[in-house]
Design a protein around this motif. Structure first.
Motif, short mmCIF file in Angstrom:
data_model
loop_
_atom_site.label_atom_id
_atom_site.label_comp_id
_atom_site.label_asym_id
_atom_site.label_seq_id
_atom_site.Cartn_x
_atom_site.Cartn_y
_atom_site.Cartn_z
N ARG A 170 -69.04 -48.26 -44.68
CA ARG A 170 -69.35 -49.57 -45.26
C ARG A 170 -68.72 -49.74 -46.65
O ARG A 170 -68.09 -50.75 -46.94
CB ARG A 170 -70.87 -49.75 -45.37
N PHE A 171 -68.90 -48.74 -47.50
CA PHE A 171 -68.41 -48.86 -48.88
C PHE A 171 -66.89 -48.83 -48.94
O PHE A 171 -66.29 -49.49 -49.79
CB PHE A 171 -69.02 -47.76 -49.75
N THR A 172 -66.27 -48.05 -48.05
CA THR A 172 -64.81 -48.05 -48.00
C THR A 172 -64.28 -49.42 -47.60
O THR A 172 -63.36 -49.96 -48.22
CB THR A 172 -64.31 -46.98 -47.02
N THR A 173 -64.88 -49.99 -46.56
CA THR A 173 -64.48 -51.32 -46.12
C THR A 173 -64.73 -52.36 -47.20
O THR A 173 -63.86 -53.20 -47.49
CB THR A 173 -65.27 -51.70 -44.85
N LEU A 174 -65.90 -52.28 -47.83
CA LEU A 174 -66.25 -53.24 -48.89
C LEU A 174 -65.28 -53.14 -50.07
O LEU A 174 -64.81 -54.16 -50.59
CB LEU A 174 -67.68 -52.97 -49.36
N GLY A 175 -64.99 -51.92 -50.49
CA GLY A 175 -64.11 -51.74 -51.63
C GLY A 175 -62.72 -52.31 -51.41
O GLY A 175 -62.17 -52.99 -52.28
N ILE A 176 -62.16 -52.08 -50.24
CA ILE A 176 -60.81 -52.58 -49.94
C ILE A 176 -60.82 -54.10 -49.79
O ILE A 176 -59.91 -54.79 -50.27
CB ILE A 176 -60.26 -51.90 -48.67
N ARG A 177 -61.85 -54.63 -49.15
CA ARG A 177 -61.90 -56.08 -48.95
C ARG A 177 -62.17 -56.83 -50.25
O ARG A 177 -61.92 -58.04 -50.33
CB ARG A 177 -62.98 -56.42 -47.92
N VAL A 179 -60.72 -56.11 -53.16
CA VAL A 179 -59.55 -56.09 -54.04
C VAL A 179 -59.07 -57.52 -54.24
O VAL A 179 -58.91 -58.27 -53.27
CB VAL A 179 -58.43 -55.23 -53.44
N PRO A 180 -58.86 -57.96 -55.49
CA PRO A 180 -58.45 -59.35 -55.74
C PRO A 180 -57.22 -59.77 -54.95
O PRO A 180 -56.24 -59.00 -54.85
CB PRO A 180 -58.17 -59.37 -57.25
N VAL A 181 -57.28 -60.97 -54.42
CA VAL A 181 -56.16 -61.49 -53.62
C VAL A 181 -54.89 -61.57 -54.46
O VAL A 181 -53.78 -61.36 -53.95
CB VAL A 181 -56.54 -62.88 -53.04
N GLU A 182 -55.04 -61.86 -55.75
CA GLU A 182 -53.87 -61.98 -56.62
C GLU A 182 -53.05 -60.70 -56.65
O GLU A 182 -51.80 -60.74 -56.68
CB GLU A 182 -54.30 -62.35 -58.05
N LEU A 183 -53.73 -59.55 -56.66
CA LEU A 183 -53.02 -58.28 -56.67
C LEU A 183 -52.27 -58.05 -55.36
O LEU A 183 -51.15 -57.53 -55.36
CB LEU A 183 -54.00 -57.13 -56.92
N ILE A 184 -52.89 -58.43 -54.27
CA ILE A 184 -52.22 -58.30 -52.96
C ILE A 184 -50.99 -59.20 -52.91
O ILE A 184 -49.91 -58.79 -52.44
CB ILE A 184 -53.20 -58.66 -51.82
N GLU A 185 -51.13 -60.42 -53.41
CA GLU A 185 -50.00 -61.34 -53.41
C GLU A 185 -48.88 -60.84 -54.32
O GLU A 185 -47.69 -61.00 -54.00
CB GLU A 185 -50.46 -62.73 -53.85
N ALA A 186 -49.25 -60.25 -55.44
CA ALA A 186 -48.24 -59.69 -56.33
C ALA A 186 -47.48 -58.54 -55.67
O ALA A 186 -46.25 -58.44 -55.79
CB ALA A 186 -48.89 -59.20 -57.62
N ALA A 187 -48.21 -57.69 -54.94
CA ALA A 187 -47.56 -56.60 -54.22
C ALA A 187 -46.63 -57.15 -53.14
O ALA A 187 -45.52 -56.63 -52.93
CB ALA A 187 -48.62 -55.69 -53.59
N ASP A 188 -47.07 -58.20 -52.45
CA ASP A 188 -46.21 -58.84 -51.44
C ASP A 188 -44.95 -59.41 -52.09
O ASP A 188 -43.84 -59.32 -51.53
CB ASP A 188 -46.98 -59.95 -50.72
N ALA A 189 -45.11 -59.99 -53.27
CA ALA A 189 -43.96 -60.59 -53.96
C ALA A 189 -42.92 -59.54 -54.34
O ALA A 189 -41.72 -59.84 -54.38
CB ALA A 189 -44.44 -61.33 -55.21
N TYR A 190 -43.38 -58.31 -54.61
CA TYR A 190 -42.45 -57.23 -54.95
C TYR A 190 -41.92 -56.52 -53.72
O TYR A 190 -41.21 -55.51 -53.84
CB TYR A 190 -43.14 -56.23 -55.88
N GLY A 191 -42.30 -57.03 -52.53
CA GLY A 191 -41.77 -56.46 -51.29
C GLY A 191 -42.44 -55.20 -50.82
O GLY A 191 -41.86 -54.41 -50.07
N ALA A 192 -43.70 -54.98 -51.23
CA ALA A 192 -44.41 -53.77 -50.81
C ALA A 192 -44.76 -53.85 -49.33
O ALA A 192 -45.12 -54.90 -48.81
CB ALA A 192 -45.69 -53.61 -51.64
N THR A 193 -44.63 -52.71 -48.66
CA THR A 193 -45.03 -52.65 -47.26
C THR A 193 -46.54 -52.55 -47.17
O THR A 193 -47.24 -52.38 -48.18
CB THR A 193 -44.41 -51.43 -46.57
N ARG A 194 -47.06 -52.63 -45.94
CA ARG A 194 -48.51 -52.55 -45.75
C ARG A 194 -49.05 -51.20 -46.23
O ARG A 194 -50.11 -51.13 -46.86
CB ARG A 194 -48.84 -52.77 -44.28
N PRO A 204 -56.58 -47.33 -54.83
CA PRO A 204 -56.93 -47.07 -56.23
C PRO A 204 -57.93 -48.08 -56.80
O PRO A 204 -58.84 -47.70 -57.55
CB PRO A 204 -55.58 -47.17 -56.96
N MET A 205 -57.79 -49.35 -56.43
CA MET A 205 -58.70 -50.37 -56.94
C MET A 205 -60.11 -50.24 -56.35
O MET A 205 -61.09 -50.65 -56.97
CB MET A 205 -58.15 -51.76 -56.63
#
Length: 278
Positions: A170-177, A179-194, A204-205
């Motif tokens: 539960r806590f692993t799922t909660l922690g990952i979900r 994570v701010p969407v802005e950080l995910i979008e920034a990683a996508d913008a830099y071309g990070a893979t899944r 880490p977050m």
């Protein structure tokens, strides 16, 4: 006129299923039992090989390094009391079961929690299962453990892993979900893979939340290995169970105090790890 509704033979179905699993997969369960028992004996013998004073010093130093001087002094006093009460060996046996059960539970829970966080379909499917696992009375988990692995510490490990796993998932799922969407979008913008997003951003977050889940898993594992004394598990739980059978409340309270001391040390250490990130 009362309507006679046939009784659903749910218990018979469950018993039949357990009997089938026990007979069909006995080779697998025997193999798991041998490996688990070898691990239990190895860790148990290793910790008991150390003189009590040296292990006490190691635990004190670990508490000081991870947390602070106050926890180190408290751990030293608590461990010295356990040693003085003649409960050192049962404490080691309990610690061994908790460590092995927690490691197995976390190894299973982290991948499942990560997968549930990344897949909405899996998340919706697994949450009712976790609800079921967490609301089921702890004693019920001892029932299937006996036909699979027999009486003893291996059955205790099996029941403890099943009982203590849900918080880590539960806590692993909660922690990952969370994570701010802005950080995910920034990683996508830099071309990070899944995989890169998961390893470098999401995990880490979410580390603090994941550690909170591991902390809860440890606490549940400790409570379960005490209950598992009913099926022959060694440790402080067996001391409590023996005191109950012999109507010796003093001995029972001594063993109970030892459980509390061990629980407090494990809880404070894992909480300090969560805060410090060591």
């Amino acid at each position: 006129m009362a309507i006679d509704i046939p009784r659903i033979p749910l218990g018979d179905w469950i018993e039949g299923g357990l009997n089938w699993l026990t007979s069909e997969y006995s080779v697998v369960t025997r193999g798991i039992s041998r490996v688990t028992e070898t691990g239990i004996n190895f860790l148990n013998d290793g910790l008991m090989w150390l003189p009590p004073w040296s292990l006490l010093a190691i635990i004190t130093a670990l508490c000081w390094w991870v947390a602070n001087t106050r926890l180190a002094v408290g751990a030293a006093i608590g461990m010295a009391l356990i040693w003085n009460l003649g409960l050192w060996d049962p404490m080691i046996q309990t610690l061994t079961l908790v460590v092995i059960a927690t490691v197995v539970a976390v190894v299973i829970a982290l991948p499942v929690g990560i997968a549930a966080a990344l897949s909405e379909r899996l998340y919706k499917a697994i949450m009712p299962v976790l609800d079921f696992m967490q609301t089921m009375p702890a004693f019920v988990y001892l029932i299937p453990a006996i036909p699979f692995f027999g009486i003893g510490s291996v059955s205790a490990i099996f029941a403890t892993v099943i009982f203590s796993m849900p918080p880590a998932i539960r806590f692993t799922t909660l922690g990952i979900r969370q994570v701010p969407v802005e950080l995910i979008e920034a990683a996508d913008a830099y071309g990070a893979t899944r995989g890169q997003k998961l390893v470098k951003v999401q995990l880490p977050m979410s580390l603090s939340t994941v550690m909170a889940g591991i902390n809860q898993t440890i606490m549940l594992a400790l409570s379960m290995v005490v209950i598992a004394a009913m099926i022959g598990a060694d440790g402080l739980g067996s001391e409590v169970w023996r005191a109950i059978q012999r109507l010796r409340p003093g001995d029972g309270f001594e063993a109970g105090i030892a459980v509390v001391i061990l629980a407090m040390i494990l809880d404070r250490v894992t909480q300090s790890l969560r805060k410090s990130g060591k």
